[in-house]
Design a protein around this motif. Structure first.
Motif, PDB file in Angstrom:
ATOM      1  N   PRO A  53       7.463  23.760   6.504  1.00  0.00           N
ATOM      2  CA  PRO A  53       7.710  24.265   5.152  1.00  0.00           C
ATOM      3  C   PRO A  53       9.047  23.747   4.626  1.00  0.00           C
ATOM      4  O   PRO A  53       9.930  23.404   5.406  1.00  0.00           O
ATOM      5  CB  PRO A  53       7.755  25.784   5.349  1.00  0.00           C
ATOM      6  N   PRO A  96      12.687  23.939   3.539  1.00  0.00           N
ATOM      7  CA  PRO A  96      13.700  24.937   3.915  1.00  0.00           C
ATOM      8  C   PRO A  96      14.173  25.739   2.709  1.00  0.00           C
ATOM      9  O   PRO A  96      14.225  25.220   1.591  1.00  0.00           O
ATOM     10  CB  PRO A  96      14.849  24.096   4.469  1.00  0.00           C
ATOM     11  N   THR A  97      14.510  26.998   2.954  1.00  0.00           N
ATOM     12  CA  THR A  97      15.165  27.815   1.931  1.00  0.00           C
ATOM     13  C   THR A  97      16.595  27.284   1.779  1.00  0.00           C
ATOM     14  O   THR A  97      17.078  26.557   2.652  1.00  0.00           O
ATOM     15  CB  THR A  97      15.228  29.282   2.376  1.00  0.00           C
ATOM     16  N   GLN A 110      18.544  28.054   4.922  1.00  0.00           N
ATOM     17  CA  GLN A 110      18.137  27.193   6.034  1.00  0.00           C
ATOM     18  C   GLN A 110      18.721  25.796   5.835  1.00  0.00           C
ATOM     19  O   GLN A 110      19.214  25.184   6.766  1.00  0.00           O
ATOM     20  CB  GLN A 110      16.610  27.109   6.117  1.00  0.00           C
ATOM     21  N   VAL A 137      17.736  37.780  11.169  1.00  0.00           N
ATOM     22  CA  VAL A 137      16.779  38.731  11.724  1.00  0.00           C
ATOM     23  C   VAL A 137      15.512  37.983  12.139  1.00  0.00           C
ATOM     24  O   VAL A 137      15.301  36.832  11.745  1.00  0.00           O
ATOM     25  CB  VAL A 137      16.422  39.845  10.716  1.00  0.00           C
ATOM     26  N   SER A 166      13.459  35.325  10.000  1.00  0.00           N
ATOM     27  CA  SER A 166      14.281  34.763   8.918  1.00  0.00           C
ATOM     28  C   SER A 166      14.225  33.243   8.906  1.00  0.00           C
ATOM     29  O   SER A 166      14.778  32.614   8.009  1.00  0.00           O
ATOM     30  CB  SER A 166      15.733  35.230   9.064  1.00  0.00           C
ATOM     31  N   GLY A 167      13.575  32.645   9.911  1.00  0.00           N
ATOM     32  CA  GLY A 167      13.399  31.192   9.900  1.00  0.00           C
ATOM     33  C   GLY A 167      14.360  30.429  10.790  1.00  0.00           C
ATOM     34  O   GLY A 167      14.645  29.258  10.549  1.00  0.00           O
ATOM     35  N   LYS A 168      14.826  31.070  11.872  1.00  0.00           N
ATOM     36  CA  LYS A 168      15.742  30.386  12.803  1.00  0.00           C
ATOM     37  C   LYS A 168      15.040  29.218  13.495  1.00  0.00           C
ATOM     38  O   LYS A 168      15.595  28.117  13.586  1.00  0.00           O
ATOM     39  CB  LYS A 168      16.269  31.363  13.863  1.00  0.00           C
ATOM     40  N   THR A 169      13.819  29.478  13.968  1.00  0.00           N
ATOM     41  CA  THR A 169      13.101  28.427  14.697  1.00  0.00           C
ATOM     42  C   THR A 169      12.895  27.207  13.812  1.00  0.00           C
ATOM     43  O   THR A 169      12.997  26.067  14.267  1.00  0.00           O
ATOM     44  CB  THR A 169      11.754  28.977  15.212  1.00  0.00           C
ATOM     45  N   GLU A 170      12.643  27.474  12.532  1.00  0.00           N
ATOM     46  CA  GLU A 170      12.488  26.381  11.575  1.00  0.00           C
ATOM     47  C   GLU A 170      13.779  25.554  11.480  1.00  0.00           C
ATOM     48  O   GLU A 170      13.725  24.322  11.395  1.00  0.00           O
ATOM     49  CB  GLU A 170      12.122  27.004  10.222  1.00  0.00           C
ATOM     50  N   ARG A 210       4.409  25.376  18.935  1.00  0.00           N
ATOM     51  CA  ARG A 210       5.028  25.051  17.646  1.00  0.00           C
ATOM     52  C   ARG A 210       5.882  23.777  17.766  1.00  0.00           C
ATOM     53  O   ARG A 210       5.853  22.926  16.883  1.00  0.00           O
ATOM     54  CB  ARG A 210       5.918  26.220  17.228  1.00  0.00           C
ATOM     55  N   THR A 222      11.965  35.157   5.115  1.00  0.00           N
ATOM     56  CA  THR A 222      11.242  34.198   4.286  1.00  0.00           C
ATOM     57  C   THR A 222      10.064  34.909   3.616  1.00  0.00           C
ATOM     58  O   THR A 222       9.717  36.028   3.977  1.00  0.00           O
ATOM     59  CB  THR A 222      10.717  33.035   5.129  1.00  0.00           C
ATOM     60  N   HIS A 251       4.813  37.117  17.255  1.00  0.00           N
ATOM     61  CA  HIS A 251       4.619  37.357  15.833  1.00  0.00           C
ATOM     62  C   HIS A 251       3.441  38.319  15.682  1.00  0.00           C
ATOM     63  O   HIS A 251       2.337  38.003  16.077  1.00  0.00           O
ATOM     64  CB  HIS A 251       4.285  36.048  15.118  1.00  0.00           C
ATOM     65  N   ARG A 294       6.485  41.712   9.275  1.00  0.00           N
ATOM     66  CA  ARG A 294       7.004  40.354   9.252  1.00  0.00           C
ATOM     67  C   ARG A 294       6.555  39.599   8.012  1.00  0.00           C
ATOM     68  O   ARG A 294       7.273  38.760   7.530  1.00  0.00           O
ATOM     69  CB  ARG A 294       6.561  39.599  10.499  1.00  0.00           C
TER      70      ARG A 294
HETATM   71  P1  ADP Z   1      12.614  33.256  13.495  1.00  0.00           P
HETATM   72  O1  ADP Z   1      12.734  32.147  14.493  1.00  0.00           O
HETATM   73  O2  ADP Z   1      13.936  33.608  12.857  1.00  0.00           O
HETATM   74  O3  ADP Z   1      11.884  34.457  13.986  1.00  0.00           O
HETATM   75  P2  ADP Z   1      10.674  31.534  12.221  1.00  0.00           P
HETATM   76  O4  ADP Z   1      11.322  30.203  12.100  1.00  0.00           O
HETATM   77  O5  ADP Z   1       9.708  31.723  13.332  1.00  0.00           O
HETATM   78  O6  ADP Z   1      11.771  32.695  12.264  1.00  0.00           O
HETATM   79  O7  ADP Z   1       9.998  31.858  10.829  1.00  0.00           O
HETATM   80  C1  ADP Z   1       9.172  33.001  10.626  1.00  0.00           C
HETATM   81  C2  ADP Z   1       7.941  32.586   9.837  1.00  0.00           C
HETATM   82  O8  ADP Z   1       8.320  32.101   8.560  1.00  0.00           O
HETATM   83  C3  ADP Z   1       7.165  31.471  10.497  1.00  0.00           C
HETATM   84  O9  ADP Z   1       5.816  31.696  10.338  1.00  0.00           O
HETATM   85  C4  ADP Z   1       7.619  30.234   9.756  1.00  0.00           C
HETATM   86  O10 ADP Z   1       6.627  29.227   9.769  1.00  0.00           O
HETATM   87  C5  ADP Z   1       7.877  30.762   8.381  1.00  0.00           C
HETATM   88  N1  ADP Z   1       8.929  30.026   7.697  1.00  0.00           N
HETATM   89  C6  ADP Z   1      10.139  29.667   8.207  1.00  0.00           C
HETATM   90  N2  ADP Z   1      10.865  28.995   7.282  1.00  0.00           N
HETATM   91  C7  ADP Z   1      10.106  28.932   6.168  1.00  0.00           C
HETATM   92  C8  ADP Z   1      10.297  28.356   4.870  1.00  0.00           C
HETATM   93  N3  ADP Z   1      11.436  27.728   4.543  1.00  0.00           N
HETATM   94  N4  ADP Z   1       9.290  28.481   3.969  1.00  0.00           N
HETATM   95  C9  ADP Z   1       8.161  29.116   4.303  1.00  0.00           C
HETATM   96  N5  ADP Z   1       7.907  29.665   5.494  1.00  0.00           N
HETATM   97  C10 ADP Z   1       8.871  29.592   6.429  1.00  0.00           C
END
Ligand code: ADP
Ligand code: ZN
Ligand code: ZN
Length: 728
Positions: A200, A202-203, A206, A228, A231-235, A267, A384, A549, A589
């Motif tokens: 996706p 990035p915000t 991010q 939290v 919040s998209g850390k893994t992304e 992933r 997100t 998740h 979530r």
């Molecule tokens: P965390 O590692 O903080 O728990 P994730 O990276 O797993 O967060 O993100 C949580 C969910 O949000 C995942 O399903 C991911 O694909 C989605 N996500 C992360 N970043 C974005 C983004 N910028 N836009 C849309 N969806 C996102």
């Protein structure tokens, strides 16, 4: 000329061992990090060359020669070897065991570090007819010779075609001098591609984090990624790693427990069109060796693993990531006691690469590093996809009746959420049916015969288990003291499952804990039933707090927060706050707002009020202030000397002597506290006690440890106990 080899051998002694080079080998040609076969007592073992020296403390006559060199090139490169030497020093642990922790088992037993393919050829003597002929009746051997005569060399596949016992036959021919075994590196893997799957967009937050990490490429920088769950850390990791991979470098990613988070690896695999090297505890030795080689050759651009993967060799390191950096599983609790999180910081610094620690609930140590300017804070504030954070409420167990562990307002909330189509997760950190088997007539409760602990009732198996030592007994029909019926008292997950089944007979229910998912694949299947929506009610232990998740969970219930409120470990409240926030993070979530209920008998406890009003940040601020006032880490450094023995007074005698030594050596800086018996004094039949060293900073502590431990080792009392040192 430095003719003496200082070699690390995998034994629990805090020293290297001196050898002469093997006959015919020039010691000047040996690089540190190569393995050798050495005589050790009556055994022949592998050791790793750590350094060469001009002289030895051993008299010449006692100095033995190493038997043979195993590797042409070091198995541990100079930087990794240096990190391991530093770690042995920092944690005051035997260098041989520290180095062994970095090598897959097949390498510790002498197997080749290179990917080799076995091939065999006829010996020169056989080709020129100098050997006594083979008996005409030895058909099998003659057949093999015929195959080998037809070609220069044959591989296992070719020879295996002659007979299923071909290895025995080849061995026989090798012994008779007919056949030689060749070892050659296997064909190089095809060059990898760097194609990266789409993610996706990035915000803005991010994006800022990804940019900050990318800007640190090629130098050391330390980041704390705080956001939290969801919040998209893994992304952010994925994007930062993609940049590293695009530059042709490797990223090392540490995760707490791979078996609990199968989605994470998939992933990563989906994102990078390149082989991942995955290192964790349930690999076979050969699988681990294969992953180790892929990391070392650079063939795997991304190396993911649990704690010990911090020692994975890397050809072209570019980035280190530690996910869920607060997780206690990064701390090795026996043998070589190290923190993989702390070693990740040390390794990144040595390598001159950025390191990213990520968490929804950062450790107090990491928050303090940010405060001191040693790490840069990257925050991902919002979830997100517009999801809102959950609301947290306390349920006062003193006011509300708790039928079998679930209070009435909780039951009503569960009903409400199920009715609205949500899933409900109940968390209890106690597996089994009940923590005690109790006799109401005489007050007896079933004790563990080997620990200062009670046995846990496991109703389905009709067994009593000790969760500390593994003792296992049938549940007695009657109290052994008064012969009245004994009853299970208190709640475990198995009993909560039973209660829920009675309260909500038509609602599909799943229990997830170590007992319920023991079989291979059972956890994956259970998680699948939850994510597919087939299961509506979910009860489980710590296993549920890690990384899964559950997008449809709208209510999370912490059934009993009180077990952690009054723990004896100074980190107990930090762990409890992290667990509550992590489990709460499973709620809501996606687009659904979440609700969290915490059942407690102590609703005024500051930890709980801080969490409900100000979240983890409020807790962390207060906890850091408390640690500072009490002079505990991260505002001080500690080390614990632990000892155990089968008689109560023996560890205390040893620690008393150790204390005297420490006091004689310690300056003003280091305080020696204790000895004291351990919180659970008797465990698995042994009595445990400990001595605490407390210092304002690391260097006075290290200086003391360096002089103290050799003296402790020499104490006559040391031979009567099992003892260990735990730094930090
Ligand atoms: P965390 O590692 O903080 O728990 P994730 O990276 O797993 O967060 O993100 C949580 C969910 O949000 C995942 O399903 C991911 O694909 C989605 N996500 C992360 N970043 C974005 C983004 N910028 N836009 C849309 N969806 C996102
Ligand atoms: Zn009784
Ligand atoms: Zn026990």
């Amino acid at each position: 000329m430095k003719p003496i080899l200082g070699i690390a051998v995998d034994v629990p002694l805090r020293r290297l061992f001196d050898y002469r080079a093997p006959a015919g080998v020039d010691p000047a040609c040996l690089q540190p990090g190569v393995r050798l076969w050495v005589p050790f007592g009556r055994r022949r073992v592998t050791g790793v060359l750590v350094e060469t020296r001009s002289t030895s403390d051993l008299p010449d006559a006692k100095l033995k020669a190493a038997i043979a060199v195993i590797d042409e090139a070091p198995v541990l490169d100079a930087q990794l070897l240096e990190l391991l030497r530093w770690a042995a020093d920092y944690y005051r642990h035997a260098p041989g065991e520290v180095i062994a922790a970095a090598l897959p088992a097949p390498l510790r037993s002498g197997q080749s570090a290179l990917e080799t393919e076995e091939r065999w050829t006829l010996s020169a003597a056989a080709r020129t007819g100098e050997l006594p002929p083979l008996s005409p009746r030895a058909h099998r051997l003659r057949e093999l010779v015929a195959v080998l005569e037809a070609q220069d060399a044959a591989d296992a596949g070719t020879l295996a075609a002659t007979s299923p016992r071909w290895r025995d036959h080849v061995r026989e021919l090798e012994q008779r001098g007919w056949v030689l075994r060749l070892r050659e590196p296997a064909a190089r893997p095809t060059p990898r591609t760097h194609a990266v799957g789409a993610g996706p967009d990035p915000t803005p937050e991010q994006h800022r984090a990804i940019e900050a990490i990318a800007a640190a490429a090629g130098r050391h920088a330390s980041f704390l990624l705080h956001g939290v769950t969801g919040s998209g850390k893994t992304e952010v990791y994925l994007r930062a790693i993609a940049e590293v991979v695009a530059r042709g470098q490797q990223a090392l990613v540490l995760v707490p427990e791979i078996s609990l988070t199968p989605q994470l690896v998939s992933r990563f695999a989906a994102r990078f069109d390149a082989p991942l090297a995955v290192l964790h505890s349930s690999l076979s030795d050969q699988e681990r060796l294969r992953a180790w080689r892929a990391a070392r050759s650079g063939e795997a651009p991304v190396v993911i693993g649990t704690r010990s993967a911090i020692f994975a060799p890397l050809a072209i390191p570019g980035l280190i990531v530690v996910d869920e950096e607060h997780d206690p599983s990064y701390k090795q609790q026996e043998g070589f006691r190290y923190s993989a999180r702390d070693l990740a910081l040390a390794r990144a610094q040595r390598l001159g690469v950025p390191v990213v620690l990520g968490s929804a609930t950062p450790s107090l140590e990491s928050l303090e590093r940010v405060a001191q300017g040693k790490a840069v804070l990257l925050e991902l504030p919002a979830r997100t996809a517009g999801a809102r954070p959950p609301t947290i409420h306390l349920i006062d167990l003193r006011k509300h009746g708790a039928t079998q562990g679930i209070a009435t307002p909780t039951v009503m909330a569960i009903q409400r959420h199920l009715g609205a189509g949500g899933q409900v997760l109940l968390y209890l950190n106690r597996r089994g049916y009940a923590p005690t088997l109790f006799c109401p007539a005489c007050g007896w409760s079933a004790p563990c015969p080997r620990c200062d602990a009670r046995l846990t009732v496991h109703q389905r198996e009709r067994r009593l288990h000790c969760h500390h030592c593994g003792t296992d007994q049938p549940v007695p029909e009657l109290c052994p003291q008064c012969f009245e019926p004994a009853k299970p008292v208190g709640q475990g997950t198995e009993r909560i499952e039973e209660t829920l089944a009675k309260l909500f007979p038509d609602v599909p229910l799943e229990r997830i804990d170590r007992d319920a998912v023991r079989r291979k694949g059972a956890l994956e299947a259970a998680l699948e039933r939850v994510t597919s929506g087939a299961v509506r009610l979910l009860v489980g232990t710590q296993m549920l707090t890690k990384g899964h998740h559950f997008p449809d969970v709208t209510l999370v219930v912490v059934l009993n927060a009180d077990q952690g409120l009054f723990g004896t470990d100074f980190r107990a409240s930090e762990r409890l706050a992290q667990t509550i926030v992590q489990v709460a993070g499973r709620a809501g979530r996606a687009e659904r707002p979440g609700e969290v209920l915490i059942q407690t008998e102590y609703p005024e406890h500051p930890l709980l009020t801080q969490l409900t009003t100000g979240g983890y940040d409020a807790f962390a601020t207060a906890a850091l202030a408390e640690r500072k006032a009490a002079r505990w880490p991260p505002y001080a450094r500690i080390a614990v000397l632990r000892a155990e023995a089968s008689r109560r007074e023996v560890p205390l005698e040893f620690l008393d002597r150790a204390r005297e030594l420490a006091e004689a050596l310690a300056g003003q800086d280091v305080e020696v506290l204790g000895p004291a018996t351990a919180p659970m004094e008797r465990r698995a039949g042994l009595y445990h006690a400990q001595l605490l060293l407390h210092a304002p900073s690391h260097s006075p502590l290290q200086r003391l440890l360096a002089r103290w431990l050799p003296a402790v080792e020499e104490l006559p009392e040391a031979r009567k106990v099992r003892w260990s040192l735990d730094v930090d």
